[in-house]
Motif scaffolding. Structure first.
Motif, PDB file in Angstrom:
ATOM      1  N   UNK A  12     -10.234  28.723  -7.758  1.00 47.99           N
ATOM      2  CA  UNK A  12      -9.323  28.274  -8.820  1.00 47.99           C
ATOM      3  C   UNK A  12     -10.007  28.372 -10.173  1.00 47.99           C
ATOM      4  N   UNK A  13     -11.253  27.933 -10.244  1.00 48.67           N
ATOM      5  CA  UNK A  13     -11.989  28.002 -11.507  1.00 48.67           C
ATOM      6  C   UNK A  13     -12.157  29.439 -11.979  1.00 48.67           C
ATOM      7  N   UNK A  14     -12.433  30.344 -11.051  1.00 53.00           N
ATOM      8  CA  UNK A  14     -12.606  31.757 -11.399  1.00 53.00           C
ATOM      9  C   UNK A  14     -11.305  32.341 -11.933  1.00 53.00           C
ATOM     10  N   UNK A  15     -10.204  32.061 -11.246  1.00 48.40           N
ATOM     11  CA  UNK A  15      -8.908  32.575 -11.686  1.00 48.40           C
ATOM     12  C   UNK A  15      -8.516  31.967 -13.028  1.00 48.40           C
ATOM     13  N   UNK A  16      -8.744  30.668 -13.175  1.00 51.82           N
ATOM     14  CA  UNK A  16      -8.394  29.990 -14.424  1.00 51.82           C
ATOM     15  C   UNK A  16      -9.210  30.535 -15.584  1.00 51.82           C
ATOM     16  N   UNK A  17     -10.479  30.820 -15.339  1.00 48.46           N
ATOM     17  CA  UNK A  17     -11.331  31.373 -16.376  1.00 48.46           C
ATOM     18  C   UNK A  17     -10.762  32.688 -16.896  1.00 48.46           C
ATOM     19  N   UNK A  18     -10.302  33.532 -16.009  1.00 48.71           N
ATOM     20  CA  UNK A  18      -9.737  34.827 -16.397  1.00 48.71           C
ATOM     21  C   UNK A  18      -8.444  34.640 -17.188  1.00 48.71           C
ATOM     22  N   UNK A  26      -3.161  27.711 -24.913  1.00 49.44           N
ATOM     23  CA  UNK A  26      -1.718  27.539 -25.103  1.00 49.44           C
ATOM     24  C   UNK A  26      -0.922  28.507 -24.234  1.00 49.44           C
ATOM     25  N   UNK A  27      -1.360  29.763 -24.196  1.00 51.62           N
ATOM     26  CA  UNK A  27      -0.600  30.784 -23.483  1.00 51.62           C
ATOM     27  C   UNK A  27      -0.765  30.756 -21.975  1.00 51.62           C
ATOM     28  N   UNK A  28      -1.828  30.140 -21.500  1.00 51.11           N
ATOM     29  CA  UNK A  28      -2.080  30.096 -20.056  1.00 51.11           C
ATOM     30  C   UNK A  28      -1.118  29.131 -19.369  1.00 51.11           C
ATOM     31  N   UNK A  29      -0.743  29.469 -18.156  1.00 46.29           N
ATOM     32  CA  UNK A  29       0.133  28.590 -17.383  1.00 46.29           C
ATOM     33  C   UNK A  29      -0.469  28.331 -16.010  1.00 46.29           C
ATOM     34  N   UNK A  32       0.688  30.962 -13.496  1.00 45.39           N
ATOM     35  CA  UNK A  32      -0.053  32.223 -13.494  1.00 45.39           C
ATOM     36  C   UNK A  32      -1.386  32.055 -12.774  1.00 45.39           C
ATOM     37  N   UNK A  33      -2.052  30.939 -13.021  1.00 45.78           N
ATOM     38  CA  UNK A  33      -3.332  30.683 -12.355  1.00 45.78           C
ATOM     39  C   UNK A  33      -3.127  30.587 -10.847  1.00 45.78           C
ATOM     40  N   UNK A  34      -2.082  29.879 -10.445  1.00 46.98           N
ATOM     41  CA  UNK A  34      -1.780  29.746  -9.008  1.00 46.98           C
ATOM     42  C   UNK A  34      -1.510  31.106  -8.383  1.00 46.98           C
ATOM     43  N   UNK A  35      -0.798  31.957  -9.113  1.00 47.87           N
ATOM     44  CA  UNK A  35      -0.492  33.294  -8.594  1.00 47.87           C
ATOM     45  C   UNK A  35      -1.767  34.105  -8.414  1.00 47.87           C
ATOM     46  N   UNK A  48      -6.950  19.639  -9.659  1.00 47.55           N
ATOM     47  CA  UNK A  48      -7.072  19.292 -11.077  1.00 47.55           C
ATOM     48  C   UNK A  48      -5.762  18.663 -11.536  1.00 47.55           C
ATOM     49  N   UNK A  49      -5.855  17.520 -12.180  1.00 43.55           N
ATOM     50  CA  UNK A  49      -4.661  16.757 -12.524  1.00 43.55           C
ATOM     51  C   UNK A  49      -3.783  17.366 -13.599  1.00 43.55           C
ATOM     52  N   UNK A  50      -4.339  18.248 -14.422  1.00 49.17           N
ATOM     53  CA  UNK A  50      -3.574  18.836 -15.513  1.00 49.17           C
ATOM     54  C   UNK A  50      -4.234  20.138 -15.953  1.00 49.17           C
ATOM     55  N   UNK A  51      -3.532  20.874 -16.791  1.00 48.40           N
ATOM     56  CA  UNK A  51      -4.111  22.100 -17.346  1.00 48.40           C
ATOM     57  C   UNK A  51      -5.326  21.760 -18.196  1.00 48.40           C
ATOM     58  N   UNK A  52      -5.267  20.626 -18.910  1.00 53.55           N
ATOM     59  CA  UNK A  52      -6.405  20.193 -19.717  1.00 53.55           C
ATOM     60  C   UNK A  52      -7.631  19.935 -18.848  1.00 53.55           C
TER      61      UNK A  52
END
Length: 209
Positions: A12-18, A26-29, A32-35, A48-52
């Motif tokens: 998850x961290x790797x995908x979120x980083x990308x 702002x533009x990240x969702x 998209x990270x889940x996908x 993780x409790x939130x995008x923040x």
């Protein structure tokens, strides 16, 4: 009930980083990270409790990866203080002046007025780094290589000097890319000022051992 695993968390961290790098905070969702991970938003929120929360953890994970090695090298170089700090400065700025790091810092600053993301990032990242640098400087004070002062304040002074000709112009888009030669010279100027201000009585101690 799904079992959380460290490997899934890392994925998850790797995908979120990308995604954060490509789209900004702002533009990240989360969708998209889940996908990218190949799961659902519910799975992400289980870790993780939130995008923040996820964004801050991505930043801290990247910093830990780089700075554990940088501080280990600083300890190994400690016999020659000016050389040790020169190498530390160059290694630190090589990380912090990367485009991804600059973009992340801009995003954190932008969000800080709307949430506690800035405080959380600072507490888990820069504050810990300053404390680690402060411990190193305190040891140099005990050895007589630096004058006695508050080591945390001294660490703040050093980092501010390193920032002034490098990170600050990168953040404002004044400099798009810094060469290794420029960074080396900027670090040298920062250390000249820092060591002059923190030189022990009699002027000894800044020439290595």
């Amino acid at each position: 009930m799904r079992v959380r695993t460290e490997s899934k968390r890392e994925a998850i961290l790797e995908a979120a980083s990308q995604v954060f790098l490509e789209s900004g905070f702002e533009g990240a969702s989360m969708a998209e990270i889940a996908a990218r991970v190949g799961g659902s938003k519910a799975t992400l929120y289980g870790y993780f409790g939130s995008k923040e929360d996820l964004f801050v953890e991505v930043m801290h994970s990247a910093a830990k990866h780089h700075f554990e090695r940088i501080f280990a090298a600083l300890e190994n170089d400690s016999d020659d203080l000016p050389l040790a700090l020169q190498r530390f400065g160059e290694r630190t700025l090589a990380v912090l002046c990367q485009e991804s790091a600059v973009q992340a810092r801009r995003a954190i600053i932008a969000e800080s007025g709307r949430s506690d993301i800035g405080v959380r990032f600072f507490e888990g990242g820069p504050k810990k780094g300053t404390a680690e640098l402060g411990r190193f400087l305190a040891l140099q004070m005990e050895k007589g290589k630096l004058r006695q002062s508050d080591p945390i304040v001294a660490a703040h002074h050093l980092m501010a000097l390193l920032d002034s000709e490098t990170i600050t112009p990168r953040l404002f888009g004044i400099e798009k890319k810094l060469t290794k030669g420029y960074v080396r010279e900027a670090v040298g100027r920062a250390l000249e000022t820092f060591l002059a201000g923190h030189r022990p009585s009699g002027g000894a101690g800044n020439k290595g051992s």
